[in-house]
Design an enzyme around this catalytic site. Structure first.
Site, PDB file in Angstrom:
ATOM      1  N   ILE A 288      78.646   1.250 -57.598  1.00 37.39           N
ATOM      2  CA  ILE A 288      77.244   0.836 -57.551  1.00 37.39           C
ATOM      3  C   ILE A 288      76.655   1.120 -58.927  1.00 37.39           C
ATOM      4  O   ILE A 288      76.494   2.295 -59.314  1.00 37.39           O
ATOM      5  CB  ILE A 288      76.486   1.597 -56.449  1.00 37.39           C
ATOM      6  CG1 ILE A 288      77.148   1.339 -55.083  1.00 37.39           C
ATOM      7  CG2 ILE A 288      75.010   1.185 -56.442  1.00 37.39           C
ATOM      8  CD1 ILE A 288      76.632   2.209 -53.951  1.00 37.39           C
ATOM      9  N   GLU A 289      76.392   0.055 -59.658  1.00 36.69           N
ATOM     10  CA  GLU A 289      75.959   0.213 -61.057  1.00 36.69           C
ATOM     11  C   GLU A 289      74.439   0.266 -61.177  1.00 36.69           C
ATOM     12  O   GLU A 289      73.708   0.033 -60.212  1.00 36.69           O
ATOM     13  CB  GLU A 289      76.558  -0.919 -61.905  1.00 36.69           C
ATOM     14  CG  GLU A 289      78.078  -0.841 -61.914  1.00 36.69           C
ATOM     15  CD  GLU A 289      78.748  -1.837 -62.840  1.00 36.69           C
ATOM     16  OE1 GLU A 289      78.106  -2.815 -63.260  1.00 36.69           O
ATOM     17  OE2 GLU A 289      79.942  -1.605 -63.133  1.00 36.69           O
TER      18      GLU A 289
ATOM     19  N   GLU B  17      85.014   5.700 -55.623  1.00 39.37           N
ATOM     20  CA  GLU B  17      85.584   6.892 -54.991  1.00 39.37           C
ATOM     21  C   GLU B  17      84.485   7.868 -54.584  1.00 39.37           C
ATOM     22  O   GLU B  17      84.494   8.440 -53.492  1.00 39.37           O
ATOM     23  CB  GLU B  17      86.535   7.623 -55.953  1.00 39.37           C
ATOM     24  CG  GLU B  17      87.725   6.810 -56.412  1.00 39.37           C
ATOM     25  CD  GLU B  17      87.475   6.036 -57.699  1.00 39.37           C
ATOM     26  OE1 GLU B  17      86.395   5.433 -57.842  1.00 39.37           O
ATOM     27  OE2 GLU B  17      88.368   6.057 -58.560  1.00 39.37           O
TER      28      GLU B  17
ATOM     29  N   CYS C 299      88.671   7.768 -62.274  1.00 42.84           N
ATOM     30  CA  CYS C 299      88.189   8.297 -63.554  1.00 42.84           C
ATOM     31  C   CYS C 299      88.136   9.830 -63.501  1.00 42.84           C
ATOM     32  O   CYS C 299      88.297  10.446 -62.443  1.00 42.84           O
ATOM     33  CB  CYS C 299      86.816   7.711 -63.888  1.00 42.84           C
ATOM     34  SG  CYS C 299      85.456   8.518 -63.023  1.00 42.84           S
TER      35      CYS C 299
HETATM   36  N1  THU Z   1      84.804   2.667 -61.703  1.00 37.51           N
HETATM   37  C1  THU Z   1      85.033   3.114 -60.426  1.00 37.51           C
HETATM   38  O1  THU Z   1      84.346   2.701 -59.483  1.00 37.51           O
HETATM   39  N2  THU Z   1      86.030   4.015 -60.235  1.00 37.51           N
HETATM   40  C2  THU Z   1      86.850   4.484 -61.217  1.00 37.51           C
HETATM   41  O2  THU Z   1      87.613   5.395 -60.982  1.00 37.51           O
HETATM   42  C3  THU Z   1      86.799   3.849 -62.541  1.00 37.51           C
HETATM   43  C4  THU Z   1      85.532   3.137 -62.850  1.00 37.51           C
HETATM   44  C5  THU Z   1      83.723   1.696 -61.916  1.00 37.51           C
HETATM   45  C6  THU Z   1      82.512   2.248 -62.615  1.00 37.51           C
HETATM   46  C7  THU Z   1      81.905   1.009 -63.223  1.00 37.51           C
HETATM   47  O3  THU Z   1      81.066   0.401 -62.254  1.00 37.51           O
HETATM   48  C8  THU Z   1      83.095   0.094 -63.471  1.00 37.51           C
HETATM   49  O4  THU Z   1      84.177   0.640 -62.716  1.00 37.51           O
HETATM   50  C9  THU Z   1      83.497  -0.013 -64.922  1.00 37.51           C
HETATM   51  O5  THU Z   1      83.679   1.237 -65.478  1.00 37.51           O
END
Ligand code: THU
Length: 138
Positions: free
Chosen positions: A48-49, A60, A91
């Site tokens: 969710i950005e 996650e 990440c």
């Molecule tokens: N992102 C995730 O949802 N999980 C991760 O472990 C890596 C990155 C998302 C965050 C962001 O919305 C997009 O991927 C690009 O970084």
């Protein structure tokens, strides 16, 4: 945990479905996650950005926070899928959040490329030398 204790396929299908719910207008990179907790339920999440990029929440953590909010404290398995023809690993921030709740260091982390192509690592493999509550005093 072995595959006979955790249904990898069910987690994978849940993560793939969750990915479609992502809100990611800035990166256009959809991520889905499925987390099995001690209540036996699978909690799902997507990324969710936010226009203020630091406000973004990963898939996650969305899934983990849902499960913890419902009273769970023990993660038994995590599955994650990104949006490219590659394996998307959790990440660093998500690895630390997983660390807070993993039931043990051997919890499977299922890193999915597609329904038939995935890698399974233990939590310890993706975050060796973890700092966690065991390191705090009191
Ligand atoms: N992102 C995730 O949802 N999980 C991760 O472990 C890596 C990155 C998302 C965050 C962001 O919305 C997009 O991927 C690009 O970084």
């Amino acid at each position: 945990m072995e595959e006979n204790e955790v249904n990898y396929k069910e987690l994978i299908i849940n993560a793939l479905e969750a990915r479609e719910k992502a809100y990611c207008p800035y990166s256009n990179f959809k991520v889905g996650a499925a987390v099995l907790f001690e209540d036996g339920k699978i909690y799902t999440g997507s990324n969710i950005e936010n226009a203020s990029f630091g406000g973004t929440n990963c898939a996650e953590r969305t899934a983990i926070f849902k499960g913890v909010h419902e009273g769970n404290r023990e993660i038994k398995a995590v599955a994650v899928v990104g949006d490219t023809n590659a394996y998307t690993y959790p990440c660093g921030i998500c690895r630390q959040v997983i660390a807070e709740f993993v039931v043990d260091k051997n919890v499977p982390i299922i890193i999915i490329k597609n329904e038939n192509d995935y890698i399974v690592k233990t939590f310890e493999e993706i975050l060796p030398g973890v700092f966690s509550k065991k390191d705090l005093k009191g």
